[in-house]
Design a protein around this motif. Sequence first.
Motif, mmCIF file in Angstrom:
data_model
loop_
_atom_site.group_PDB
_atom_site.id
_atom_site.type_symbol
_atom_site.label_atom_id
_atom_site.label_comp_id
_atom_site.label_asym_id
_atom_site.label_seq_id
_atom_site.Cartn_x
_atom_site.Cartn_y
_atom_site.Cartn_z
ATOM 1 N N ALA A 40 -124.296 -10.095 38.865
ATOM 2 C CA ALA A 40 -125.363 -11.003 38.431
ATOM 3 C C ALA A 40 -126.473 -10.246 37.709
ATOM 4 O O ALA A 40 -127.089 -10.778 36.775
ATOM 5 C CB ALA A 40 -125.933 -11.754 39.637
ATOM 6 N N ILE A 41 -126.720 -9.015 38.109
ATOM 7 C CA ILE A 41 -127.768 -8.207 37.470
ATOM 8 C C ILE A 41 -127.445 -7.984 35.995
ATOM 9 O O ILE A 41 -128.340 -7.977 35.143
ATOM 10 C CB ILE A 41 -127.923 -6.854 38.191
ATOM 11 C CG1 ILE A 41 -128.434 -7.071 39.614
ATOM 12 C CG2 ILE A 41 -128.873 -5.925 37.427
ATOM 13 C CD1 ILE A 41 -128.407 -5.822 40.467
ATOM 14 N N ASP A 42 -126.168 -7.842 35.679
ATOM 15 C CA ASP A 42 -125.742 -7.527 34.315
ATOM 16 C C ASP A 42 -125.521 -8.764 33.445
ATOM 17 O O ASP A 42 -125.297 -8.643 32.238
ATOM 18 C CB ASP A 42 -124.444 -6.709 34.351
ATOM 19 C CG ASP A 42 -124.649 -5.344 34.986
ATOM 20 O OD1 ASP A 42 -125.745 -4.781 34.817
ATOM 21 O OD2 ASP A 42 -123.722 -4.857 35.659
ATOM 22 N N ARG A 43 -125.596 -9.942 34.059
ATOM 23 C CA ARG A 43 -125.299 -11.151 33.300
ATOM 24 C C ARG A 43 -126.563 -11.872 32.861
ATOM 25 O O ARG A 43 -127.583 -11.835 33.544
ATOM 26 C CB ARG A 43 -124.447 -12.104 34.155
ATOM 27 C CG ARG A 43 -123.032 -11.611 34.388
ATOM 28 C CD ARG A 43 -122.309 -12.484 35.390
ATOM 29 N NE ARG A 43 -120.933 -12.000 35.595
ATOM 30 C CZ ARG A 43 -120.250 -12.159 36.723
ATOM 31 N NH1 ARG A 43 -120.809 -12.788 37.752
ATOM 32 N NH2 ARG A 43 -119.016 -11.689 36.827
ATOM 33 N N SER A 44 -126.476 -12.538 31.733
ATOM 34 C CA SER A 44 -127.567 -13.384 31.265
ATOM 35 C C SER A 44 -127.473 -14.727 31.969
ATOM 36 O O SER A 44 -126.460 -15.053 32.609
ATOM 37 C CB SER A 44 -127.472 -13.585 29.759
ATOM 38 O OG SER A 44 -126.303 -14.342 29.444
ATOM 39 N N ALA A 45 -128.515 -15.545 31.820
ATOM 40 C CA ALA A 45 -128.502 -16.879 32.411
ATOM 41 C C ALA A 45 -127.347 -17.700 31.842
ATOM 42 O O ALA A 45 -126.689 -18.453 32.571
ATOM 43 C CB ALA A 45 -129.833 -17.574 32.164
ATOM 44 N N GLN A 46 -127.071 -17.546 30.547
ATOM 45 C CA GLN A 46 -125.993 -18.302 29.912
ATOM 46 C C GLN A 46 -124.633 -17.875 30.473
ATOM 47 O O GLN A 46 -123.764 -18.722 30.722
ATOM 48 C CB GLN A 46 -126.018 -18.096 28.397
ATOM 49 C CG GLN A 46 -124.971 -18.900 27.644
ATOM 50 C CD GLN A 46 -125.129 -20.395 27.861
ATOM 51 O OE1 GLN A 46 -126.235 -20.917 27.814
ATOM 52 N NE2 GLN A 46 -124.011 -21.075 28.106
ATOM 53 N N GLU A 47 -124.459 -16.577 30.683
ATOM 54 C CA GLU A 47 -123.188 -16.086 31.231
ATOM 55 C C GLU A 47 -122.964 -16.607 32.648
ATOM 56 O O GLU A 47 -121.842 -16.999 33.013
ATOM 57 C CB GLU A 47 -123.176 -14.556 31.212
ATOM 58 C CG GLU A 47 -123.054 -13.966 29.810
ATOM 59 C CD GLU A 47 -123.248 -12.469 29.793
ATOM 60 O OE1 GLU A 47 -122.636 -11.806 28.939
ATOM 61 O OE2 GLU A 47 -124.018 -11.938 30.642
ATOM 62 N N VAL A 48 -124.013 -16.609 33.460
ATOM 63 C CA VAL A 48 -123.896 -17.146 34.823
ATOM 64 C C VAL A 48 -123.553 -18.637 34.755
ATOM 65 O O VAL A 48 -122.698 -19.125 35.501
ATOM 66 C CB VAL A 48 -125.203 -16.935 35.617
ATOM 67 C CG1 VAL A 48 -125.145 -17.664 36.964
ATOM 68 C CG2 VAL A 48 -125.460 -15.451 35.833
ATOM 69 N N ALA A 49 -124.209 -19.351 33.858
ATOM 70 C CA ALA A 49 -123.969 -20.790 33.704
ATOM 71 C C ALA A 49 -122.509 -21.069 33.373
ATOM 72 O O ALA A 49 -121.891 -21.986 33.929
ATOM 73 C CB ALA A 49 -124.882 -21.358 32.630
ATOM 74 N N GLU A 50 -121.944 -20.280 32.458
ATOM 75 C CA GLU A 50 -120.553 -20.488 32.043
ATOM 76 C C GLU A 50 -119.584 -20.185 33.176
ATOM 77 O O GLU A 50 -118.587 -20.885 33.359
ATOM 78 C CB GLU A 50 -120.247 -19.611 30.832
ATOM 79 C CG GLU A 50 -120.989 -20.060 29.566
ATOM 80 C CD GLU A 50 -120.834 -19.083 28.422
ATOM 81 O OE1 GLU A 50 -120.193 -18.020 28.631
ATOM 82 O OE2 GLU A 50 -121.354 -19.353 27.313
ATOM 83 N N ILE A 51 -119.881 -19.147 33.964
ATOM 84 C CA ILE A 51 -118.999 -18.779 35.080
ATOM 85 C C ILE A 51 -119.017 -19.840 36.179
ATOM 86 O O ILE A 51 -117.975 -20.213 36.729
ATOM 87 C CB ILE A 51 -119.423 -17.408 35.658
ATOM 88 C CG1 ILE A 51 -119.102 -16.305 34.645
ATOM 89 C CG2 ILE A 51 -118.734 -17.141 36.990
ATOM 90 C CD1 ILE A 51 -119.659 -14.959 35.017
ATOM 91 N N VAL A 52 -120.208 -20.360 36.480
ATOM 92 C CA VAL A 52 -120.341 -21.345 37.556
ATOM 93 C C VAL A 52 -119.943 -22.743 37.087
ATOM 94 O O VAL A 52 -119.507 -23.579 37.883
ATOM 95 C CB VAL A 52 -121.791 -21.346 38.096
ATOM 96 C CG1 VAL A 52 -121.969 -22.397 39.181
ATOM 97 C CG2 VAL A 52 -122.149 -19.959 38.642
ATOM 98 N N GLY A 53 -120.086 -22.999 35.774
ATOM 99 C CA GLY A 53 -119.750 -24.313 35.249
ATOM 100 C C GLY A 53 -120.926 -25.271 35.255
ATOM 101 O O GLY A 53 -120.761 -26.468 35.526
ATOM 102 N N VAL A 54 -122.114 -24.741 34.969
ATOM 103 C CA VAL A 54 -123.328 -25.567 34.895
ATOM 104 C C VAL A 54 -124.058 -25.247 33.599
ATOM 105 O O VAL A 54 -123.654 -24.359 32.849
ATOM 106 C CB VAL A 54 -124.264 -25.296 36.101
ATOM 107 C CG1 VAL A 54 -123.588 -25.679 37.406
ATOM 108 C CG2 VAL A 54 -124.708 -23.833 36.129
ATOM 109 N N GLY A 55 -125.147 -25.953 33.345
ATOM 110 C CA GLY A 55 -125.950 -25.668 32.168
ATOM 111 C C GLY A 55 -126.889 -24.489 32.400
ATOM 112 O O GLY A 55 -127.245 -24.170 33.550
#
Length: 287
Positions: A40-55
Amino acid sequence: MTWAGSSDAPPSARVAALAPSMQPSERRVAEAIAADIESAIDRSAQEVAEIVGVGRATVIRTAQTLGYDGYPQLRVALARELASGPMPVDESVDGSMLGALRAEVEAFSARLPQTVTALTDPQLEDFVESLDGATRVLVAANGLSAPLGLDLVLRLTAAGRPAEYLPDALGQEIAARQLGAGSVCVVISGSGVNRATLSVMTAARESGARVLAVTSFARSAVAESADVALVIPPVRGSFREELEHASRAALMLVTESLVGLVVARRGEQGRDARSATLSVLGHSLDE
């Protein structure tokens, strides 16, 4: 409702305390981050959103619910937690029961420091002052938290602060309705949603008593209904694991320590009470 505990609390403790009552989409984000902090430290908000399946907006709202200005600030806090956390525990076992037990105890002890990270000095001072100065103290605890209620009453009484505990939930509710102003009802509930315990809280508040709570989840019904709530995040870190394992070890550690704070506040009176207790115990022992 956003994080209202200590600003020093690490993200994982905040997630453990808040996740059960978050919006489903925010909860998925929070639990995904807590499950893999390093990534999570290395990911952007957009990358986290895509992995979890949210906006992306959901990721940002999650960070704000956890008490951060935005996701960048959450990433910094995650990095800080990772850097200051305990060394990883080797949970490999040799196949023996003793090896499995050692691994479980070591994993528990590594996570234990997070249990008090949600607390603040004003909360503790208010809790202890109310407990010490009350004209009457009723302890309410049911289900798996019931043994903690009895333990707390015995320790408070031994410290010169008389308290009462009734093992029957209906008896607790009847006693709570008779408390009145100046009294205190101390509620212990790991889940924070025990129906019988909530009924006791309602009865206590209607009587004019003050309600103090010790629970594991910041946005649970117990925490939100109490005048003062000490939130002790579950050591295992999630509501699901809380339901599966239902450990009350962290809550017991804190409630026992609270009695020590009461004794310290009572000064010589508290020390005299403990001395009297030890005298009674001494006469009860045999060779």
